[in-house]
Design an enzyme around this catalytic site. Structure first.
Site, PDB file in Angstrom:
ATOM      1  CB  THR A  82     -25.812  -1.393 -14.565  1.00  0.00           C
ATOM      2  OG1 THR A  82     -24.649  -1.661 -13.087  1.00  0.00           O
ATOM      3  CG2 THR A  82     -24.788  -1.531 -15.697  1.00  0.00           C
ATOM      4  NE  ARG A  83     -24.110   0.048  -7.403  1.00  0.00           N
ATOM      5  CZ  ARG A  83     -23.458  -0.477  -6.690  1.00  0.00           C
ATOM      6  NH1 ARG A  83     -21.858  -1.314  -6.482  1.00  0.00           N
ATOM      7  NH2 ARG A  83     -23.542  -0.332  -4.848  1.00  0.00           N
ATOM      8  CE1 TYR A  84     -21.851   7.411 -11.048  1.00  0.00           C
ATOM      9  CE2 TYR A  84     -21.379   5.351 -11.484  1.00  0.00           C
ATOM     10  CZ  TYR A  84     -21.001   6.464 -10.310  1.00  0.00           C
ATOM     11  OH  TYR A  84     -20.024   6.624  -9.368  1.00  0.00           O
ATOM     12  CG  ASN A 122     -28.384  14.982 -14.298  1.00  0.00           C
ATOM     13  OD1 ASN A 122     -29.138  16.420 -15.044  1.00  0.00           O
ATOM     14  ND2 ASN A 122     -28.560  14.477 -15.659  1.00  0.00           N
ATOM     15  CG  HIS A 123     -28.998  10.978 -14.813  1.00  0.00           C
ATOM     16  ND1 HIS A 123     -27.879  11.226 -15.116  1.00  0.00           N
ATOM     17  CD2 HIS A 123     -28.599   9.261 -14.409  1.00  0.00           C
ATOM     18  CE1 HIS A 123     -27.068  10.613 -14.722  1.00  0.00           C
ATOM     19  NE2 HIS A 123     -26.923  10.015 -14.350  1.00  0.00           N
ATOM     20  NE  ARG A 194     -18.458  11.812  -7.743  1.00  0.00           N
ATOM     21  CZ  ARG A 194     -18.938  11.504  -9.093  1.00  0.00           C
ATOM     22  NH1 ARG A 194     -20.410  10.727  -8.972  1.00  0.00           N
ATOM     23  NH2 ARG A 194     -19.060  11.682 -10.052  1.00  0.00           N
ATOM     24  CG  ASP A 196     -23.134  11.070 -11.361  1.00  0.00           C
ATOM     25  OD1 ASP A 196     -21.872  10.650 -11.277  1.00  0.00           O
ATOM     26  OD2 ASP A 196     -24.342  10.877 -12.152  1.00  0.00           O
ATOM     27  CD  GLU A 222     -19.192  14.278 -12.052  1.00  0.00           C
ATOM     28  OE1 GLU A 222     -18.203  13.288 -12.944  1.00  0.00           O
ATOM     29  OE2 GLU A 222     -20.313  14.023 -12.565  1.00  0.00           O
ATOM     30  CD  GLU A 229     -17.008  21.489 -21.328  1.00  0.00           C
ATOM     31  OE1 GLU A 229     -18.061  21.895 -19.798  1.00  0.00           O
ATOM     32  OE2 GLU A 229     -17.013  21.269 -21.231  1.00  0.00           O
ATOM     33  CG  ASN A 284     -12.783  10.392 -11.900  1.00  0.00           C
ATOM     34  OD1 ASN A 284     -12.384  10.521 -12.875  1.00  0.00           O
ATOM     35  ND2 ASN A 284     -13.780  11.168 -11.861  1.00  0.00           N
TER      36      ASN A 284
END
Ligand code: AAO
Length: 688
Positions: A82-84, A122-123, A194, A196, A222, A229, A284
């Site tokens: 949830t923290r993301y 990012n979001h 960091r 994300d 990250e 890719e 990680n």
């Protein structure tokens, strides 16, 4: 490019527990002059627990910093993730409120430990596109909601990541809001971030946000590099450091499946970031859940994860991050224990729910090993049994022995390269910096640098200059930063002198090609001391030559044959580079084959690496015609992809490409350096 060294501001006397299996010790804080070179991710730890941990464990043990979980307001829910899903940039959440956060930052700083915030920029959360507390509204988001195809650059950077509303980081308003959030934290005293999901933000957008930041916070991004890719970690190095997932995968593979001897050259494997751009880790928080099997984690049977961490902290590559989480019993969504390890709960080895890897004795003490060996960020005196047993030195500052074998103990002497004396085996005991004593076994290094180690299956031993019984003295405490990056001609022959010859001498005869080197007259030529070795320059390249090392005609080795490798180290022929030398190719009589080769480390993961060349100047003056685009295929040789010309070359213009699609820029190589590794040219001898 980016410094990972930090000198502690204070040195406080604190007692703490640092145990694997529960033994207790107390020690002084790490000396304020010793750099701090490894950090820890205290995943989901409450702020108050982190503050105490800085004072009692992290500061004294020499950790540089803590990566903390995202501190800003996110969606409700018990799952860790949830923290993301941010809903605001206010500091408030499961780990504590703003005041507790500020208190933690200050107390950690006072203990010499920085705070790195996990910045989810990012979001925003996966709900409607209205976030009034920032504020963001629908105009501040991209519009692509299709699932991401990772082969498609545009989708990766413009579509919602698993449904998370993708911020329009190209917009100045969004960039400013993000910068305001980060600047708020810098102002509180946060030292780094960091970033994300950085792969989902174009690197130029991160650069634009960075240009709005106050101070100069440490940044690592990250970016999960993956074969095939289009977006690579290399694109992001201009903004700061980048996560090196290739390192995590390599350690997971070799420690689980066997063959850790192959990790010797890990830092130069194709696709690896330059050391000073790489953040490295064994596991990680994502992979210990979703990538179990490929990643080494605390769930692995036995001590594989433990010795994998010991390897990471000893091996001179990147900025290491120790993962420290909690037990989740197979439930990948499970949130953290309801109270922290210092207030209400405990570490696993004390019966609690937190794993506390960073306190395991060998891991915590290897942080100190890394700090005390930082001046000599190089690898020497490497030994392996050809499979799962390895040992290596870090100049004259440290030496580690790692046994991953399930059946076979290690019982043998090693050349450690270290000053004579008694050292604490810091994996199996704690060193007390106040009394200079050791709570466990010690290792004795003799005047020649040799030491005997007994290391059981799946375990390790390590010694370093900061844990010498009685303390180190004089220059041995601060060794020359480049003791064995001594330059040596590729035509030299070197000896480790474990026989303790007083006057090491080399006798040689029968060179091939014949008469390239004139036979010596017994007892031969005196050798000159170079670091831990004695060397003599034969003056010309040979394919092979017979050698007897002797003590000016007294004791002598058996008849030896030098073929390929030039450094006789404790009974084994090794390359000069493996003995720690920086090899210079100075002699014009190099065999044709050595100068006819051009190599590439393929750090762009080309499927069909190809060389296109023009303007080839040969040593003989013969002409070699230009290649026809896209050129000729390269052949894999060890970690490199090479092309061998029919004769020696002086200089060449070339382009490496993926059989004509992706390509490097126009490059130019000269005979001194024909290996293109980490985007620079080096001598072949240093490369393969
Ligand atoms: C949650 C729910 C979802 C729901 C979503 C929205 O779980 O079901 O759809 O909410 O409601 C964390 C959790 C997510 C969680 C999210 C938000 O992990 O499960 O979603 O919070 O609550 C990609 C990204 C990478 C990202 C990773 C998880 O590139 O940035 O996915 N990591 C960070 C954080 C992570 C966090 C977020 C980002 C979001 O570390 O904790 O998510 O803030 C390939 C690609 C990678 C890709 C992975 C996974 O990797 O290359 O870029 O990562 O796939 O999709 C080998 C392969 C490698 C592959 C890897 C997969 O290594 O070589 O190619 O395996 O593990």
């Amino acid at each position: 490019m980016y410094r990972h060294y930090k000198i502690s501001k204070i040195a406080a006397l604190i007692g703490f527990s640092a145990a694997l299996g529960g033994n207790i010790s107390s020690a002084l804080a790490q000396d304020a002059n010793v750099p701090r070179t490894a950090f820890v991710h205290l995943f989901e730890w409450p702020w108050a627990d982190i503050a105490t941990e800085c004072e009692t464990v992290l500061g004294p043990k020499g950790y540089s910093a803590v990566q903390v979980s995202p501190p800003n307001l996110s969606i409700d829910g018990s799952a860790w993730w949830t923290r993301y899903q941010p809903v605001s940039y206010e500091i408030s959440g499961r780990s504590g409120d703003r005041n507790a956060f500020i208190n933690m930052v200050q107390r950690c700083k006072t203990s010499g430990v920085d705070i790195y915030v996990d910045a989810v920029i990012n979001h925003m959360a996966a709900w409607n596109r209205d976030f009034p507390r920032v504020p963001y509204s629908s105009n501040d988001f991209n519009n692509c909601t299709t699932p991401i195809n990772y082969q498609n650059r545009w989708q990766v950077q413009n579509c919602d990541l698993t449904g998370l509303n993708d911020l329009k980081t190209g917009s100045d308003y969004v960039r400013q809001k993000i910068a305001d959030y980060l600047n708020d934290m810098t102002q509180i005293g946060v030292a780094g971030f960091r970033i994300d999901a950085a792969k989902h933000i174009p690197n130029e957008d991160i650069a634009a946000i960075k240009s709005k930041l106050t101070g100069s916070p440490y940044i690592f991004q990250e970016v999960i590099g993956a074969y095939g890719e289009p977006i690579t970690p290399f694109e992001y190095t201009g903004n700061g450091d980048v996560t090196e997932f290739g390192y995590e995968r390599a350690i997971g593979d070799k420690f689980q499946n066997g063959g850790i001897n192959e990790l010797k050259d890990l830092k130069t494997w194709p696709g690896m970031l330059p050391s000073d751009s790489a953040v490295v880790f064994v596991a990680n928080h994502d992979d210990e859940r979703h990538n179990e099997g490929a990643t080494l984690t605390h769930l692995d049977v036995g001590d594989l994860y433990y010795i994998g961490n010991i390897f990471m902290l000893a091996y001179p590559y990147g900025y290491p991050k120790v993962m420290s989480g909690y037990y989740f019993g197979g439930n990948f969504d499970q949130g953290p224990p309801s109270s922290g390890a210092n207030f209400g709960n405990a570490c696993g080895f004390d019966g609690g729910d937190w794993v506390c890897e960073h306190r395991w004795r060998g891991i915590a003490n290897m942080v100190s090993f890394r700090n005390h060996t930082a001046n000599e960020f190089m690898l020497n005196n490497w030994w392996d049994d050809g499979y799962n047993q390895i040992a290596f030195g870090r100049g004259s500052s440290g030496f580690v022995v790692i046994n991953r074998d399930d059946n076979k103990a290690i019982n043998r002497s090693f050349q450690t390269g270290m000053p004579a004396g008694e050292y604490c085996d810091i994996i199996n005991g704690n060193y007390d910096e106040a009394t200079h004593t050791c709570s466990g076994p010690t290792i004795s290094v003799n005047a020649e640098g040799m030491a005997y180690f007994t290391v059981n299956t799946v375990s390790a031993s390590a010694i370093h200059i900061g844990a010498k019984i009685g303390g180190c003295s004089g220059s041995e405490c601060n060794p020359d930063p480049n003791p064995i990056t001594l330059e040596i001609a590729s035509t030299a022959v070197c000896l480790s002198n474990d026989q303790s010859f007083t006057n090491p001498t080399v006798y040689f005869w029968g060179s091939q090609p014949s008469e390239r080197v004139v036979n010596a007259t017994w007892p031969g030529e005196s050798m000159v001391k170079k670091g831990n070795y004695h060397c003599y320059d034969l003056g010309a390249e040979v394919d092979a030559i017979n050698i007897i090392f002797n003590d000016n005609g007294v004791n002598q080795t058996e008849d030896l044959r030098m073929q390929g490798n030039h450094c006789y180290d404790n009974g084994t022929w090794k390359s000069l580079a493996d003995c720690g030398f920086n090899v210079t190719i100075s002699n014009p009589s190099l065999p044709v084959s050595d100068l006819a080769k051009v190599c590439y480390d393929n750090n762009q993961y080309f499927d069909s690496p190809t060389i296109y060349y023009w303007n080839v100047v040969t040593a003989s003056g013969n002409s070699i015609s230009d290649a026809i685009w896209p050129g000729v295929s390269l052949t894999q040789v060890g970690n490199q992809y090479c092309h061998e010309f029919s004769e020696s070359i002086e200089s060449i213009n070339l382009i490496f490409s993926n059989n004509g699609s992706n390509q490097t820029s126009d490059l130019n190589a000269t005979k001194q350096a024909t290996c293109y590794q980490n985007n620079t040219w080096t001598a072949l001898e240093n490369c393969i």
